[in-house]
Scaffold this motif. Structure first.
Motif, short mmCIF file in Angstrom:
data_model
loop_
_atom_site.label_atom_id
_atom_site.label_comp_id
_atom_site.label_asym_id
_atom_site.label_seq_id
_atom_site.Cartn_x
_atom_site.Cartn_y
_atom_site.Cartn_z
N MET A 192 -7.81 -2.27 8.18
CA MET A 192 -8.64 -1.19 8.71
C MET A 192 -8.69 -1.26 10.22
SD MET A 192 -12.52 -0.19 7.58
CE MET A 192 -13.32 1.22 8.29
N LEU A 193 -8.45 -0.14 10.88
CA LEU A 193 -8.39 -0.12 12.33
C LEU A 193 -9.76 -0.36 12.97
CD1 LEU A 193 -5.97 2.84 13.17
CD2 LEU A 193 -5.55 0.40 13.44
N HIS A 194 -9.72 -0.95 14.16
CA HIS A 194 -10.95 -1.23 14.91
C HIS A 194 -11.32 0.00 15.75
CE1 HIS A 194 -10.63 -5.63 14.05
NE2 HIS A 194 -9.34 -5.34 14.03
N THR A 195 -11.63 1.09 15.07
CA THR A 195 -11.83 2.36 15.79
C THR A 195 -13.09 2.37 16.64
OG1 THR A 195 -12.90 3.27 13.82
CG2 THR A 195 -10.55 3.71 14.10
N ARG A 196 -14.06 1.53 16.30
CA ARG A 196 -15.31 1.50 17.08
C ARG A 196 -15.36 0.32 18.05
NH1 ARG A 196 -19.50 4.71 15.02
NH2 ARG A 196 -18.63 6.28 13.64
N GLN A 197 -14.19 -0.29 18.28
CA GLN A 197 -14.15 -1.44 19.19
C GLN A 197 -13.02 -1.28 20.20
OE1 GLN A 197 -13.91 -4.62 16.09
NE2 GLN A 197 -15.83 -5.37 16.98
N PHE A 198 -13.05 -2.17 21.20
CA PHE A 198 -12.00 -2.24 22.21
C PHE A 198 -11.34 -3.62 22.12
CE2 PHE A 198 -15.31 0.38 24.59
CZ PHE A 198 -14.89 1.56 23.99
N ILE A 258 -10.26 -6.59 24.24
CA ILE A 258 -10.47 -7.18 25.57
C ILE A 258 -10.41 -8.69 25.47
CG2 ILE A 258 -12.10 -7.44 27.49
CD1 ILE A 258 -13.20 -4.68 26.84
N ASP A 259 -9.60 -9.29 26.33
CA ASP A 259 -9.49 -10.74 26.43
C ASP A 259 -9.10 -11.39 25.11
OD1 ASP A 259 -9.42 -12.95 28.02
OD2 ASP A 259 -11.57 -13.36 27.96
N GLY A 260 -8.17 -10.74 24.40
CA GLY A 260 -7.61 -11.33 23.20
C GLY A 260 -8.44 -11.17 21.94
N GLN A 261 -9.47 -10.32 21.98
CA GLN A 261 -10.29 -10.13 20.79
C GLN A 261 -10.85 -8.71 20.74
OE1 GLN A 261 -13.80 -12.69 20.90
NE2 GLN A 261 -13.66 -12.77 23.13
N TRP A 262 -11.27 -8.30 19.55
CA TRP A 262 -11.90 -7.00 19.37
C TRP A 262 -13.39 -7.13 19.66
CZ3 TRP A 262 -8.97 -2.83 19.03
CH2 TRP A 262 -7.63 -3.00 18.63
N ARG A 286 -15.14 -5.17 32.28
CA ARG A 286 -14.85 -6.34 31.41
C ARG A 286 -13.36 -6.52 31.20
NH1 ARG A 286 -17.72 -6.48 25.80
NH2 ARG A 286 -17.20 -4.25 25.76
N ALA A 287 -12.67 -5.41 30.95
CA ALA A 287 -11.23 -5.48 30.68
C ALA A 287 -10.46 -5.89 31.92
CB ALA A 287 -10.74 -4.13 30.17
N VAL A 288 -10.85 -5.33 33.07
CA VAL A 288 -10.16 -5.68 34.32
C VAL A 288 -10.40 -7.14 34.67
CG1 VAL A 288 -10.03 -5.22 36.80
CG2 VAL A 288 -10.21 -3.31 35.19
N ALA A 289 -11.59 -7.61 34.46
CA ALA A 289 -11.89 -9.02 34.75
C ALA A 289 -11.03 -9.93 33.88
CB ALA A 289 -13.38 -9.31 34.52
N ALA A 290 -10.85 -9.58 32.62
CA ALA A 290 -10.01 -10.37 31.73
C ALA A 290 -8.56 -10.36 32.20
CB ALA A 290 -10.10 -9.83 30.30
N ALA A 291 -8.08 -9.19 32.61
CA ALA A 291 -6.70 -9.09 33.10
C ALA A 291 -6.51 -9.87 34.40
CB ALA A 291 -6.35 -7.62 33.32
N PHE A 315 -3.09 -8.20 27.87
CA PHE A 315 -3.17 -6.80 27.46
C PHE A 315 -4.58 -6.50 26.99
CE2 PHE A 315 -3.34 -3.76 23.98
CZ PHE A 315 -2.70 -2.65 24.52
N ASN A 316 -5.14 -5.40 27.50
CA ASN A 316 -6.48 -4.98 27.11
C ASN A 316 -6.47 -3.48 26.86
OD1 ASN A 316 -8.13 -7.60 28.06
ND2 ASN A 316 -6.65 -7.07 29.65
N LEU A 317 -7.30 -3.03 25.95
CA LEU A 317 -7.37 -1.60 25.62
C LEU A 317 -8.82 -1.15 25.60
CD1 LEU A 317 -5.46 0.37 22.90
CD2 LEU A 317 -7.97 0.47 22.96
#
Length: 478
Positions: free
Chosen positions: A1-7, A9-13, A49-54, A199-201
């Motif tokens: 099942m897709l993580h449609t309600r999550q992003f 970031i930093d290797g985890q949903w 958060r995503a940019v900091a992880a990258a 990679f972050n989304l």
């Protein structure tokens, strides 16, 4: 099942920082005009958060070896192949590509560009010497990637693969209209073992997540594919931080059918190429130029090609064209078809409204206009639907001048009975990629445009170069 309600970031949903129902968006099936899924929409804080992880991941990942990056890309390709059917069905459902087309073209481009980048990276020279100077090509840094809905797998892989090959880390914002393929791609990268933070989304809209990425001081480069209007906004938002901006924008590509071409074959293939993907390709040959003396004959062939196509729901058997992506896009196309009629173009095939028997969904009739003049709106604006404009020319010089008379310069097409003749004309077109006699798609060819079609190039070594900075070490040889 897709993580449609999550992003991702930093290797985890992870959950969005704001989980309110107001920060969600329905995903619409364009074949039915009904919602079938819902995604979370991010905020500037989620981007932070995503940019900091990258940023944290960049020092280590940028120092990985070429062999390590090749192994990583190969692992991604292996998992992509395993998840291929999932990608096909997601793309078909979210953006309306007929299942066969989603399989043979849409999802296939992801394989093609991953394979091409692996091959490119294996032979690419990151260091060279010139007059005692070491010329070194290094990762540009943290990259913000914004991709469109019309070719999801293609656009994601042509940004993520070269960024990974270059040693960059990244934040991806897929189109909110077709987000499921992006979520699947994030799952693919996670299973393939992409290091945390590389990679972050973050899903979201352009006016929030896209803008936050474009102006973010810790993002070193923005790579954007979409409309020229949105590309201008990205560039303006990025200007204050002087980051690199790569843009692949709109197009109004010319298809020159020269006098020595097989007219019937050239017109019918050109019409079909215009209508492919329901006309939703930035490099579609939407302006066809034919010799004036054979204009009437050309219109007959184009009409035949348009009326042979079967339009219907993406999941149905034997469908040539699915719907366009959204109600907004449907309304825009209908408006421009009306403008074409109002401005005096001859409606040869198709026209306003849905095809017979299709009451729901965003279906457009494959439409051909003849007697089009260069000043008409349908000859100048990007319609992004299955609408072909046919213009007549009196001389080859006249045809080339009209082809170049455009704000855009993304792609061009030339049909001739002589390859030497086609090559000669190709030199005179002001456009980024030219296809001679309907040459096959080639993922090694540079892709990008002149003028308001953008700047920079994608695909193969050209795409890799755009994610690299150049360093000169003077006195390196002592």
């Amino acid at each position: 099942m897709l993580h449609t309600r999550q992003f991702y970031i930093d290797g985890q949903w992870v959950d969005p920082l704001d989980q309110g129902e107001a920060n969600t968006l329905d995903v619409i099936d364009p074949s039915t005009a009904s919602a079938f899924e819902k995604i979370a929409l991010g905020s500037a804080a989620d981007v932070d958060r995503a940019v900091a992880a990258a940023r944290r991941a960049f020092p280590a990942y940028s120092e990985t070896t070429i062999a390590q990056r090749i192994d990583l890309l190969q692992a991604i390709l292996d998992v992509y192949r395993k998840r291929y059917d999932d990608m096909v069905h997601a793309i078909s459902r979210e953006m309306g590509a007929p299942l066969q087309y989603a399989n043979d073209a849409q999802a296939w481009t992801g394989v093609a560009h991953l394979e091409t980048m692996i091959r490119t990276l294996d032979t690419f020279e990151f260091e060279s010497m010139k007059n005692g100077i070491l010329i070194r090509k290094e990762a540009v840094g943290v990259c913000g990637l914004i991709t469109p809905w019309n070719w999801p797998a293609l656009q994601i892989t042509t940004k993520v693969a070269p960024a990974l090959a270059a040693g960059c880390t990244m934040v991806l914002k897929p189109s909110e209209l077709a987000p499921l393929s992006g979520l699947i791609f994030a799952e693919i990268l996670h299973e393939a073992g992409v290091p945390a933070g590389v990679f972050n989304l973050v899903n979201g809209e352009g006016r929030t997540v896209g803008e936050a990425m474009s102006c973010h001081p810790d993002i070193d480069m923005m790579s954007f594919t979409g409309s020229t209007r949105a590309g201008v906004q990205v560039a303006k938002a990025a200007a204050d931080t002087v980051k690199r901006v790569h843009q692949e924008l709109g197009g109004k590509s010319a298809n020159l059918i020269l006098e020595d071409a097989d007219l019937k074959q050239a017109v019918m293939r050109g019409a079909r190429a215009c209508f492919d993907n329901s006309g939703q390709s930035c490099d579609a040959p939407t302006r066809m130029f034919v010799p004036r003396a054979r204009e009437a004959e050309a219109l007959t062939y184009a009409k035949e090609a348009a009326e042979a196509l079967k339009v219907g729901p993406a999941s149905a058997e034997g469908i040539d064209l699915g719907p366009v992506i959204s109600e907004g896009q449907f309304d825009k196309i209908q408006r421009l078809i009306g403008v074409g009629i109002e401005e005096g173009a001859t409606l040869v095939a198709g026209g306003a409204g849905r095809p017979d028997g299709l009451k729901d969904g965003y279906f457009v009739r494959p439409t051909v206009f003849g007697k089009v003049t260069p000043d008409m709106t349908i000859a100048r604006e990007e319609i992004f639907g299955p609408v072909l404009s046919i213009l007549a020319y009196d001389s080859e010089d006249d045809a080339i001048a009209m082809a170049n008379d455009s704000l855009y310069g993304l792609a061009g097409y030339i049909q001739s009975g002589s390859i030497e003749h086609a090559r000669e004309v190709a030199r005179r077109l002001r456009t980024g990629t030219i296809y001679l006699n309907y040459a096959d798609y080639n993922p090694d060819a540079p892709f990008g445009g002149f003028k308001q079609s953008g700047n920079g190039r994608e695909y193969g070594e050209f795409g890799l170069e755009d994610f690299l900075e150049i360093k000169g070490v003077v006195g390196y040889e002592g």
